[in-house]
Write a protein that holds these residues in place. Structure first.
Motif, PDB file in Angstrom:
ATOM      1  N   ASP A  76       0.824  -1.210   0.000  1.00 35.77           N
ATOM      2  CA  ASP A  76       0.000   0.000   0.000  1.00 35.77           C
ATOM      3  C   ASP A  76       0.857   1.259   0.000  1.00 35.77           C
ATOM      4  O   ASP A  76       0.561   2.233  -0.713  1.00 35.77           O
ATOM      5  CB  ASP A  76      -0.950   0.002   1.200  1.00 35.77           C
ATOM      6  CG  ASP A  76      -2.059  -1.031   1.067  1.00 35.77           C
ATOM      7  OD1 ASP A  76      -2.326  -1.457  -0.076  1.00 35.77           O
ATOM      8  OD2 ASP A  76      -2.644  -1.413   2.096  1.00 35.77           O
ATOM      9  N   ASN A  77       1.916   1.240   0.800  1.00 40.64           N
ATOM     10  CA  ASN A  77       2.807   2.400   0.839  1.00 40.64           C
ATOM     11  C   ASN A  77       3.483   2.623  -0.510  1.00 40.64           C
ATOM     12  O   ASN A  77       3.635   3.771  -0.958  1.00 40.64           O
ATOM     13  CB  ASN A  77       3.870   2.223   1.922  1.00 40.64           C
ATOM     14  CG  ASN A  77       3.303   2.335   3.326  1.00 40.64           C
ATOM     15  OD1 ASN A  77       2.227   2.906   3.525  1.00 40.64           O
ATOM     16  ND2 ASN A  77       4.012   1.794   4.304  1.00 40.64           N
ATOM     17  N   GLN A  78       3.904   1.524  -1.144  1.00 39.92           N
ATOM     18  CA  GLN A  78       4.558   1.654  -2.442  1.00 39.92           C
ATOM     19  C   GLN A  78       3.583   2.146  -3.517  1.00 39.92           C
ATOM     20  O   GLN A  78       3.942   2.946  -4.381  1.00 39.92           O
ATOM     21  CB  GLN A  78       5.178   0.318  -2.858  1.00 39.92           C
ATOM     22  CG  GLN A  78       6.414  -0.068  -2.067  1.00 39.92           C
ATOM     23  CD  GLN A  78       7.535   0.948  -2.237  1.00 39.92           C
ATOM     24  OE1 GLN A  78       8.032   1.172  -3.336  1.00 39.92           O
ATOM     25  NE2 GLN A  78       7.916   1.578  -1.138  1.00 39.92           N
ATOM     26  N   LEU A  79       2.358   1.664  -3.461  1.00 41.01           N
ATOM     27  CA  LEU A  79       1.343   2.146  -4.399  1.00 41.01           C
ATOM     28  C   LEU A  79       1.129   3.654  -4.251  1.00 41.01           C
ATOM     29  O   LEU A  79       1.074   4.396  -5.236  1.00 41.01           O
ATOM     30  CB  LEU A  79       0.017   1.410  -4.183  1.00 41.01           C
ATOM     31  CG  LEU A  79      -0.113   0.008  -4.766  1.00 41.01           C
ATOM     32  CD1 LEU A  79      -1.386  -0.656  -4.247  1.00 41.01           C
ATOM     33  CD2 LEU A  79      -0.132   0.041  -6.290  1.00 41.01           C
ATOM     34  N   ASN A  80       1.030   4.100  -3.007  1.00 41.20           N
ATOM     35  CA  ASN A  80       0.820   5.526  -2.759  1.00 41.20           C
ATOM     36  C   ASN A  80       2.021   6.346  -3.205  1.00 41.20           C
ATOM     37  O   ASN A  80       1.871   7.446  -3.768  1.00 41.20           O
ATOM     38  CB  ASN A  80       0.528   5.772  -1.273  1.00 41.20           C
ATOM     39  CG  ASN A  80      -0.840   5.270  -0.855  1.00 41.20           C
ATOM     40  OD1 ASN A  80      -1.756   5.203  -1.679  1.00 41.20           O
ATOM     41  ND2 ASN A  80      -0.993   4.909   0.405  1.00 41.20           N
ATOM     42  N   TYR A  81       3.213   5.824  -2.956  1.00 41.91           N
ATOM     43  CA  TYR A  81       4.431   6.523  -3.377  1.00 41.91           C
ATOM     44  C   TYR A  81       4.480   6.626  -4.902  1.00 41.91           C
ATOM     45  O   TYR A  81       4.764   7.706  -5.452  1.00 41.91           O
ATOM     46  CB  TYR A  81       5.650   5.769  -2.846  1.00 41.91           C
ATOM     47  CG  TYR A  81       6.976   6.393  -3.230  1.00 41.91           C
ATOM     48  CD1 TYR A  81       7.236   7.736  -3.005  1.00 41.91           C
ATOM     49  CD2 TYR A  81       7.974   5.615  -3.804  1.00 41.91           C
ATOM     50  CE1 TYR A  81       8.452   8.302  -3.344  1.00 41.91           C
ATOM     51  CE2 TYR A  81       9.194   6.165  -4.155  1.00 41.91           C
ATOM     52  CZ  TYR A  81       9.433   7.511  -3.914  1.00 41.91           C
ATOM     53  OH  TYR A  81      10.641   8.066  -4.262  1.00 41.91           O
ATOM     54  N   CYS A  82       4.179   5.514  -5.575  1.00 40.81           N
ATOM     55  CA  CYS A  82       4.179   5.524  -7.040  1.00 40.81           C
ATOM     56  C   CYS A  82       3.098   6.442  -7.604  1.00 40.81           C
ATOM     57  O   CYS A  82       3.298   7.094  -8.636  1.00 40.81           O
ATOM     58  CB  CYS A  82       4.015   4.109  -7.582  1.00 40.81           C
ATOM     59  SG  CYS A  82       5.491   3.082  -7.380  1.00 40.81           S
ATOM     60  N   ARG A  83       1.972   6.505  -6.935  1.00 42.43           N
ATOM     61  CA  ARG A  83       0.907   7.418  -7.378  1.00 42.43           C
ATOM     62  C   ARG A  83       1.428   8.859  -7.387  1.00 42.43           C
ATOM     63  O   ARG A  83       1.197   9.607  -8.340  1.00 42.43           O
ATOM     64  CB  ARG A  83      -0.320   7.289  -6.476  1.00 42.43           C
ATOM     65  CG  ARG A  83      -1.412   8.318  -6.770  1.00 42.43           C
ATOM     66  CD  ARG A  83      -2.640   8.106  -5.911  1.00 42.43           C
ATOM     67  NE  ARG A  83      -3.334   6.884  -6.319  1.00 42.43           N
ATOM     68  CZ  ARG A  83      -4.150   6.804  -7.365  1.00 42.43           C
ATOM     69  NH1 ARG A  83      -4.379   7.883  -8.108  1.00 42.43           N
ATOM     70  NH2 ARG A  83      -4.739   5.668  -7.663  1.00 42.43           N
ATOM     71  N   GLY A  84       2.126   9.248  -6.340  1.00 38.04           N
ATOM     72  CA  GLY A  84       2.681  10.587  -6.287  1.00 38.04           C
ATOM     73  C   GLY A  84       3.706  10.830  -7.376  1.00 38.04           C
ATOM     74  O   GLY A  84       3.727  11.899  -8.001  1.00 38.04           O
ATOM     75  N   LEU A  85       4.544   9.834  -7.641  1.00 39.01           N
ATOM     76  CA  LEU A  85       5.548   9.965  -8.699  1.00 39.01           C
ATOM     77  C   LEU A  85       4.890  10.069 -10.067  1.00 39.01           C
ATOM     78  O   LEU A  85       5.322  10.859 -10.923  1.00 39.01           O
ATOM     79  CB  LEU A  85       6.503   8.763  -8.665  1.00 39.01           C
ATOM     80  CG  LEU A  85       7.389   8.624  -7.420  1.00 39.01           C
ATOM     81  CD1 LEU A  85       8.188   7.339  -7.483  1.00 39.01           C
ATOM     82  CD2 LEU A  85       8.325   9.829  -7.265  1.00 39.01           C
ATOM     83  N   LEU A  86       3.858   9.279 -10.282  1.00 41.63           N
ATOM     84  CA  LEU A  86       3.135   9.334 -11.564  1.00 41.63           C
ATOM     85  C   LEU A  86       2.434  10.680 -11.730  1.00 41.63           C
ATOM     86  O   LEU A  86       2.424  11.252 -12.825  1.00 41.63           O
ATOM     87  CB  LEU A  86       2.125   8.188 -11.640  1.00 41.63           C
ATOM     88  CG  LEU A  86       2.718   6.798 -11.867  1.00 41.63           C
ATOM     89  CD1 LEU A  86       1.688   5.723 -11.567  1.00 41.63           C
ATOM     90  CD2 LEU A  86       3.225   6.655 -13.297  1.00 41.63           C
TER      91      LEU A  86
END
Length: 250
Positions: A76-86
């Motif tokens: 979940d943390n990685q998904l949220n981090y990637c969302r911000g990067l995207l």
């Protein structure tokens, strides 16, 4: 123009600054104009985690980053981090290490990754072939591509060494592209690989992306192999850079 669409940071250097310098030197020596670095799904890695690769290449005009992600590691943390990067345009794709990690590409736990990729119009990459091919077997990817036809997938390594099966099963899945990294790794297999790839490129010229898997494979050998292919100049231009520009919105 040459774009290497599949590279990793080399491992035999003491720190990430030296790894970056070695990567850029290799590209210059081989005449590669632009490249895509694929980060590991681990939070700490010799080839660089997403965060580590972002620190090295954020804002770089030559190197773009694809984020590795794992359903087993702070998902979940990685998904949220990637969302911000995207959202900021800092990464251009997401990679799942099927085979390196023990999960199937069709597992519903991965659907949030596919949803994220579709939302931001970036591809999802899969490790395929080699010693654990069943996790992203061509038949599995075909099933996924049909039910997730809103998502673009990149099939890294073309199910090496059984690349014929890959092209046969996935030929009509127009949202699946083929990244040719690692396929020039074994000189003994090159005649068969060359013949198969030439036929497939002629049938599906818009579906192939040049990649070397530099960091574990020779970029020079893959470029030499690409140059040896008996394909038209138009198809070669698509293979060496235009298709990557399209898939990754470069």
């Amino acid at each position: 123009m040459i774009i290497d669409s599949h590279m990793h940071l080399p491992v035999n250097y003491q720190n990430f600054a030296l790894k970056k310098k070695a990567l850029l030197r290799e590209m210059r020596n081989n005449g590669v104009d632009r490249g895509i670095i694929i980060a590991d799904s681990e939070l700490e890695s010799v080839i660089g985690s997403v965060r580590e690769c972002m620190e090295l290449f954020n804002g770089d005009s030559v190197i773009k980053v694809v984020a590795g992600i794992s359903p087993f590691i702070s998902f979940d943390n990685q998904l949220n981090y990637c969302r911000g990067l995207l959202r900021n345009g800092d990464i251009i794709g997401l990679k799942l290490y099927t085979g390196h990690e023990n999960f199937y590409c069709t597992d519903s736990v991965l659907f949030p990754v596919y949803d994220l990729a579709s939302e931001f119009h970036v591809p999802v990459l899969f490790h395929t072939g080699w010693d654990k091919p069943h996790y992203a077997a061509p038949e599995k990817i075909r099933k996924l591509a049909k039910i997730r036809n809103d998502t673009v997938f990149v099939y890294c390594h073309c199910n090496y060494p059984e690349i014929d099966r890959c092209f046969e099963v996935l030929g009509d899945c127009e949202n699946v592209y083929f990244d040719t990294s690692s396929i020039a790794d074994d000189p003994e297999k090159l005649p068969q690989i060359r013949n198969s790839l030439e036929k497939a490129i002629k049938l599906m010229p818009e579906r192939f992306l040049f990649g070397s898997d530099f960091g574990s494979c020779s970029q020079e050998a893959h470029l030499s192999f690409a140059e040896s292919l008996g394909i038209s100049n138009e198809h070669r231009e698509l293979f060496m850079h235009y298709n990557s520009e399209y898939v990754y919105r470069l």
